[in-house]
Scaffold this motif. Structure first.
Motif, PDB file in Angstrom:
ATOM      1  N   ALA A 430      16.580 -27.233  29.446  1.00  0.00           N
ATOM      2  CA  ALA A 430      15.295 -27.923  29.478  1.00  0.00           C
ATOM      3  C   ALA A 430      14.524 -27.751  28.175  1.00  0.00           C
ATOM      4  CB  ALA A 430      14.460 -27.411  30.655  1.00  0.00           C
ATOM      5  N   MET A 431      14.614 -26.565  27.546  1.00  0.00           N
ATOM      6  CA  MET A 431      13.934 -26.353  26.269  1.00  0.00           C
ATOM      7  C   MET A 431      14.311 -27.432  25.262  1.00  0.00           C
ATOM      8  SD  MET A 431      14.270 -22.260  25.548  1.00  0.00           S
ATOM      9  CE  MET A 431      13.876 -21.021  26.781  1.00  0.00           C
ATOM     10  N   PHE A 432      15.608 -27.621  25.088  1.00  0.00           N
ATOM     11  CA  PHE A 432      16.062 -28.572  24.080  1.00  0.00           C
ATOM     12  C   PHE A 432      15.888 -30.017  24.541  1.00  0.00           C
ATOM     13  CE2 PHE A 432      18.399 -24.739  22.730  1.00  0.00           C
ATOM     14  CZ  PHE A 432      17.959 -24.687  21.410  1.00  0.00           C
ATOM     15  N   GLU A 433      16.036 -30.268  25.828  1.00  0.00           N
ATOM     16  CA  GLU A 433      15.866 -31.637  26.309  1.00  0.00           C
ATOM     17  C   GLU A 433      14.419 -32.096  26.177  1.00  0.00           C
ATOM     18  OE1 GLU A 433      19.604 -32.196  29.394  1.00  0.00           O
ATOM     19  OE2 GLU A 433      17.651 -31.645  30.222  1.00  0.00           O
ATOM     20  N   ALA A 434      13.468 -31.183  26.279  1.00  0.00           N
ATOM     21  CA  ALA A 434      12.067 -31.560  26.069  1.00  0.00           C
ATOM     22  C   ALA A 434      11.860 -32.051  24.645  1.00  0.00           C
ATOM     23  CB  ALA A 434      11.157 -30.367  26.363  1.00  0.00           C
ATOM     24  N   TRP A 435      12.509 -31.405  23.693  1.00  0.00           N
ATOM     25  CA  TRP A 435      12.394 -31.859  22.299  1.00  0.00           C
ATOM     26  C   TRP A 435      13.129 -33.189  22.109  1.00  0.00           C
ATOM     27  CZ3 TRP A 435       9.593 -27.793  22.672  1.00  0.00           C
ATOM     28  CH2 TRP A 435       8.781 -27.393  21.622  1.00  0.00           C
ATOM     29  N   ASN A 436      14.277 -33.362  22.768  1.00  0.00           N
ATOM     30  CA  ASN A 436      14.968 -34.653  22.700  1.00  0.00           C
ATOM     31  C   ASN A 436      14.071 -35.786  23.185  1.00  0.00           C
ATOM     32  OD1 ASN A 436      17.362 -33.472  21.810  1.00  0.00           O
ATOM     33  ND2 ASN A 436      18.249 -33.334  23.856  1.00  0.00           N
ATOM     34  N   ALA A 437      13.322 -35.532  24.250  1.00  0.00           N
ATOM     35  CA  ALA A 437      12.479 -36.567  24.839  1.00  0.00           C
ATOM     36  C   ALA A 437      11.363 -36.994  23.899  1.00  0.00           C
ATOM     37  CB  ALA A 437      11.891 -36.076  26.161  1.00  0.00           C
ATOM     38  N   ASN A 438      11.039 -36.149  22.914  1.00  0.00           N
ATOM     39  CA  ASN A 438       9.974 -36.452  21.958  1.00  0.00           C
ATOM     40  C   ASN A 438      10.523 -36.610  20.540  1.00  0.00           C
ATOM     41  OD1 ASN A 438       7.193 -36.005  23.480  1.00  0.00           O
ATOM     42  ND2 ASN A 438       8.647 -34.487  24.228  1.00  0.00           N
ATOM     43  N   LEU A 439      11.786 -36.984  20.452  1.00  0.00           N
ATOM     44  CA  LEU A 439      12.498 -37.054  19.180  1.00  0.00           C
ATOM     45  C   LEU A 439      11.760 -37.897  18.157  1.00  0.00           C
ATOM     46  CD1 LEU A 439      15.151 -36.411  17.658  1.00  0.00           C
ATOM     47  CD2 LEU A 439      16.106 -38.485  18.632  1.00  0.00           C
ATOM     48  N   TRP A 440      11.395 -37.241  17.027  1.00  0.00           N
ATOM     49  CA  TRP A 440      10.773 -37.877  15.856  1.00  0.00           C
ATOM     50  C   TRP A 440       9.381 -38.433  16.136  1.00  0.00           C
ATOM     51  CZ3 TRP A 440      12.837 -35.722  12.096  1.00  0.00           C
ATOM     52  CH2 TRP A 440      14.210 -35.540  12.013  1.00  0.00           C
ATOM     53  N   GLN A 441       8.895 -38.342  17.359  1.00  0.00           N
ATOM     54  CA  GLN A 441       7.488 -38.694  17.584  1.00  0.00           C
ATOM     55  C   GLN A 441       6.639 -37.494  17.164  1.00  0.00           C
ATOM     56  OE1 GLN A 441       6.980 -40.190  21.625  1.00  0.00           O
ATOM     57  NE2 GLN A 441       9.099 -40.840  21.644  1.00  0.00           N
ATOM     58  N   ASP A 442       6.818 -36.387  17.851  1.00  0.00           N
ATOM     59  CA  ASP A 442       6.215 -35.130  17.432  1.00  0.00           C
ATOM     60  C   ASP A 442       7.303 -34.109  17.119  1.00  0.00           C
ATOM     61  OD1 ASP A 442       3.445 -35.855  17.889  1.00  0.00           O
ATOM     62  OD2 ASP A 442       3.926 -35.782  20.012  1.00  0.00           O
ATOM     63  N   ALA A 443       8.381 -34.142  17.887  1.00  0.00           N
ATOM     64  CA  ALA A 443       9.383 -33.088  17.816  1.00  0.00           C
ATOM     65  C   ALA A 443      10.337 -33.301  16.653  1.00  0.00           C
ATOM     66  CB  ALA A 443      10.170 -33.044  19.128  1.00  0.00           C
ATOM     67  N   ASN A 444      10.469 -32.259  15.830  1.00  0.00           N
ATOM     68  CA  ASN A 444      11.359 -32.331  14.683  1.00  0.00           C
ATOM     69  C   ASN A 444      12.255 -31.097  14.556  1.00  0.00           C
ATOM     70  OD1 ASN A 444       9.877 -34.739  13.564  1.00  0.00           O
ATOM     71  ND2 ASN A 444       8.248 -33.222  13.558  1.00  0.00           N
ATOM     72  N   GLY A 445      11.945 -30.064  15.319  1.00  0.00           N
ATOM     73  CA  GLY A 445      12.783 -28.885  15.251  1.00  0.00           C
ATOM     74  C   GLY A 445      12.368 -27.845  16.271  1.00  0.00           C
ATOM     75  N   LEU A 446      13.355 -27.146  16.814  1.00  0.00           N
ATOM     76  CA  LEU A 446      13.123 -26.095  17.806  1.00  0.00           C
ATOM     77  C   LEU A 446      14.148 -24.997  17.566  1.00  0.00           C
ATOM     78  CD1 LEU A 446      11.972 -24.883  20.417  1.00  0.00           C
ATOM     79  CD2 LEU A 446      13.589 -26.286  21.684  1.00  0.00           C
ATOM     80  N   LEU A 447      13.652 -23.784  17.310  1.00  0.00           N
ATOM     81  CA  LEU A 447      14.534 -22.646  17.094  1.00  0.00           C
ATOM     82  C   LEU A 447      14.297 -21.622  18.189  1.00  0.00           C
ATOM     83  CD1 LEU A 447      14.145 -22.156  13.226  1.00  0.00           C
ATOM     84  CD2 LEU A 447      15.713 -23.657  14.461  1.00  0.00           C
ATOM     85  N   LEU A 448      15.333 -21.329  18.955  1.00  0.00           N
ATOM     86  CA  LEU A 448      15.226 -20.269  19.954  1.00  0.00           C
ATOM     87  C   LEU A 448      15.014 -18.939  19.255  1.00  0.00           C
ATOM     88  CD1 LEU A 448      18.151 -21.014  22.454  1.00  0.00           C
ATOM     89  CD2 LEU A 448      15.739 -21.564  22.732  1.00  0.00           C
TER      90      LEU A 448
END
Length: 678
Positions: A430-448
């Protein structure tokens, strides 16, 4: 000082809790004191930033700052609000005038504090958006500039307004403080960064041959695109070489482990030497000045200049958790659906985040190695030595409660570890899928936040000290697929994320709902086309009234020729306790065949029972039954419908010599283990 001493300077290294003012005093006898110098630190007030805005000259009696959204979880807070005319830039028209506000955060933070001339007092609003503060000049005043000294809790956007009567307002200027998140590109191609923090490098060089290569390969296997070299922990050229070879970018911190010393001899020379030493590696994407703080001004400027001079095409960032990037978690477990809510995060956005994590309990054998000669169960003090902290950022009590709520209280270490993998997989995916859902709108990177496991730990791990992998590893791997079909677990919107350089034309998304007996309850299909580095929404498939409380949602994405591009299985429930239906469901049986090649084998697992097989785990063992580590699996922690088979490729590094005949073990939460020799 022990004796009379001549001196003309004192130096204080303040902790964050510094004095707003102080007096330097001297004494000959320790009783009678003489003031030498008074020092006022008001100008260096912590958490302060003055924002000045100019506009066409206005003549009005009232000035209002109408705030919109907040930049933090707190209210909006300002030390001072000033108004000036360019004709008299030193004359603050607002000071000592009447100020009121829509709300105050307690009696001590009222609106008059912003105009009382004291930079140490502040106005702070209630913890709500759309708050305002206004000043009554007492008569018409002409001004063309306002200055706000924001506290850390500033407004993300606001409108400057004026009024003649305090009732009818006209807008003068809209101001946005929204931060444009970091976006990285390589040779002009945008890269969506996903990966992990590398916490320690096995105490510098005390590591077995091949372990570093394996760890980098594991990041690659999880479909990660970046490793953050946290605090510059690794100073090994092998790390950069291996990331070059595996196509993984490096976010490289400089070194500090606490409050910066303002005068470190040779520090900038060392920075320059480090950049020169490693700049030939194309993997380096970011040089970062400090972890969760901004270096002292002269060091920050020096590091920025060193990067510009020595490695000019690479970005320099002062602070790993401020400005165009964010840190600060959450580090605790939260409901998976919460990751899709921007309010879960400190910046209330999906911008580039350098640290997110949660507690993670690994597989039984690794956890038994963690406790050593102590009992593995129940949880005891020895777990605390390995980061199991209910009071720290990770709040392990909530994690354990989530496991217990879903599958019941455990009675053994093996039972707890097996159940933990449901939470590990579901949450990291879910962590990474949340960023996928906002791809390039706000989300550009997520590091665990995941320490390179130089020690056994119970938090922030996808693989452990033994180099065994768990549900968090495969949840991350699934969520980071280059082409990925997924569902938003907060509203069950189904979308396709394409992280590749090739567009997807006329692919078919199929969503099928099954009960635990494998009976099909519902099916939806939609044709989608997805541009490069983009997403496309197919449809929503929420939990319908007729579905069982616990059921499966299987998503498949196939290209126009019918080839499978991505598959994803969700166990859906109305309430976490619904997952306990697996405890009373009929058990199923697994069938296993194994075919061996050189340093690899293929395991085919079939569910031959009459109910779904939950979280099927495949593990490679040697002839004596010991784990073969590391080993790489093309997939793991599977859900199989009755009669369904899955073929899993298993490989291991060439330097690993398997004693005896390799054996594969397979088990499921609701099926007994089966073992076959290759």
């Amino acid at each position: 000082l022990g004796a009379t001493t001549a001196f003309d300077q004192v130096q204080l290294a303040w902790e964050q809790a510094y004095a707003l003012d102080f007096v330097v005093q001297i004494s000959a006898d320790g009783s009678q004191w003489t003031d030498v110098k008074s020092v006022d630190n008001a100008a260096a007030l912590g958490d302060s930033y003055t924002q000045t805005e100019t506009f066409a000259a206005q003549t009005a009696r009232y000035l209002r700052i109408q705030c919109g959204g907040r930049a933090t979880q707190w209210g909006v807070s300002m030390w001072t609000l000033s108004a000036f005319s360019s004709a008299a830039p030193d004359d603050d028209l607002a000071v000592h005038k009447t100020a009121t506000a829509s709300s105050n955060d307690g009696d001590n933070d009222a609106a008059p504090n912003a105009v009382d001339g004291n930079p140490r007092t502040r106005w702070s609003s209630a913890y709500q958006d759309d708050q305002w503060i206004q000043v009554d000049f007492g008569g018409a005043a002409t001004f063309d500039t306002i200055a706000i000294a924001w506290e850390q809790a500033y407004a993300r956007d606001y409108v400057i307004q004026v009024s003649d009567d305090g009732a009818t307002w006209r807008d003068v200027k809209a101001v946005s403080n929204a931060v444009t998140p970091l976006k990285l590109s390589v040779n002009g191609v945008p890269v969506f960064c996903r990966g992990g923090n590398w916490g320690w490098d096995e105490l510098l060089r005390r590591t077995d041959d091949g372990r570093l290569e394996t760890a980098v390969r594991m990041h690659r296997d999880m479909n990660f695109t970046m490793i953050r070299n946290w605090l510059g922990s690794s100073t090994r050229d092998e790390l950069y070489r291996l990331c070059d070879e595996n196509g993984i970018l490096i976010w490289n911190d400089f070194w500090e482990a606490g409050a910066f010393n303002d005068d470190i001899p040779g520090y900038l020379d060392l920075v320059t030497d480090t950049i020169r030493r490693y700049r030939s590696h194309p993997c380096i994407a970011v040089w970062c000045g400090a972890n969760e703080e901004v270096p002292p001004a002269h060091l920050d400027a020096g590091m920025r200049q060193a990067v510009a001079d020595q490695h000019g095409e690479i970005i320099y960032i002062s602070n790993s958790a401020g400005g165009i990037v964010s840190g600060h978690g959450p580090y605790r477990w939260v409901e998976p659906a919460s990751y899709f809510d921007k309010n879960t995060y400190d910046t209330e956005s999906f911008g580039f985040h350098t640290e997110i994590g949660m507690p993670v309990v690994s597989v039984t054998e690794s956890m038994q190695n963690l406790v050593g000669d102590q009992p593995g169960w129940p949880i005891s003090e020895v777990w605390n030595y390995h980061d199991w902290s209910e009071k720290g950022n990770q709040q392990t009590g909530a994690y354990k409660a989530a496991i217990d709520a879903r599958l019941g209280a455990s009675t053994s270490l093996d039972e707890f570890c097996r159940r933990a993998q449901f939470v590990n997989y579901e949450s990291t995916r879910a962590m990474f899928e949340a960023w996928n859902a906002n791809l390039w709108q706000d989300a550009n990177g997520l590091l665990l936040w995941m320490s390179h496991p130089a020690w056994h730990s119970t938090v922030w791990q996808t693989y452990d000290y033994d180099l065994d992998v768990n549900g968090a590893y495969y949840g991350s791997r699934k969520g980071c697929e280059p082409v990925h079909v997924q569902a938003n677990t907060s509203d069950w919107t189904v979308l396709v994320a394409n992280h590749t350089s090739r567009a997807i034309d006329r692919a078919t998304v199929t969503a099928t709902v099954y009960d635990l007996a494998g009976h099909r309850l519902d099916r939806r299909q939609q044709t989608v086309s997805v541009a490069t580095s983009a997403t496309a929404t197919a449809f929503a498939l929420p939990i319908a009234a007729g579905y069982p409380n616990l059921h499966l949602l299987r998503l498949d994405l196939r290209d126009r020729h019918g080839a499978l591009l991505s598959s994803n299985t969700y166990w859906r429930y109305r309430d976490p306790a619904d997952v306990q239906a697996l405890n009373s469901a009929p058990r199923t049986r697994l069938q296993l065949t194994v075919h061996k090649g050189h340093q690899q084998l293929t395991a085919t697992v079939t569910n031959v029972g009459r109910t779904v097989a939950a979280m099927v785990r495949i593990a490679l063992r040697d002839g004596a039954g010991h784990r073969v580590l590391p080993a790489f699996y093309s997939d793991n922690y599977l859900w199989l419908l009755p009669g369904e088979s899955s073929e899993v490729a298993v490989t291991w590094p060439d330097e690993i010599r398997v004693a005896g005949t390799p054996r594969v073990g397979v088990d499921a939460y609701n099926a007994d283990a089966v073992t076959r020799s290759a």
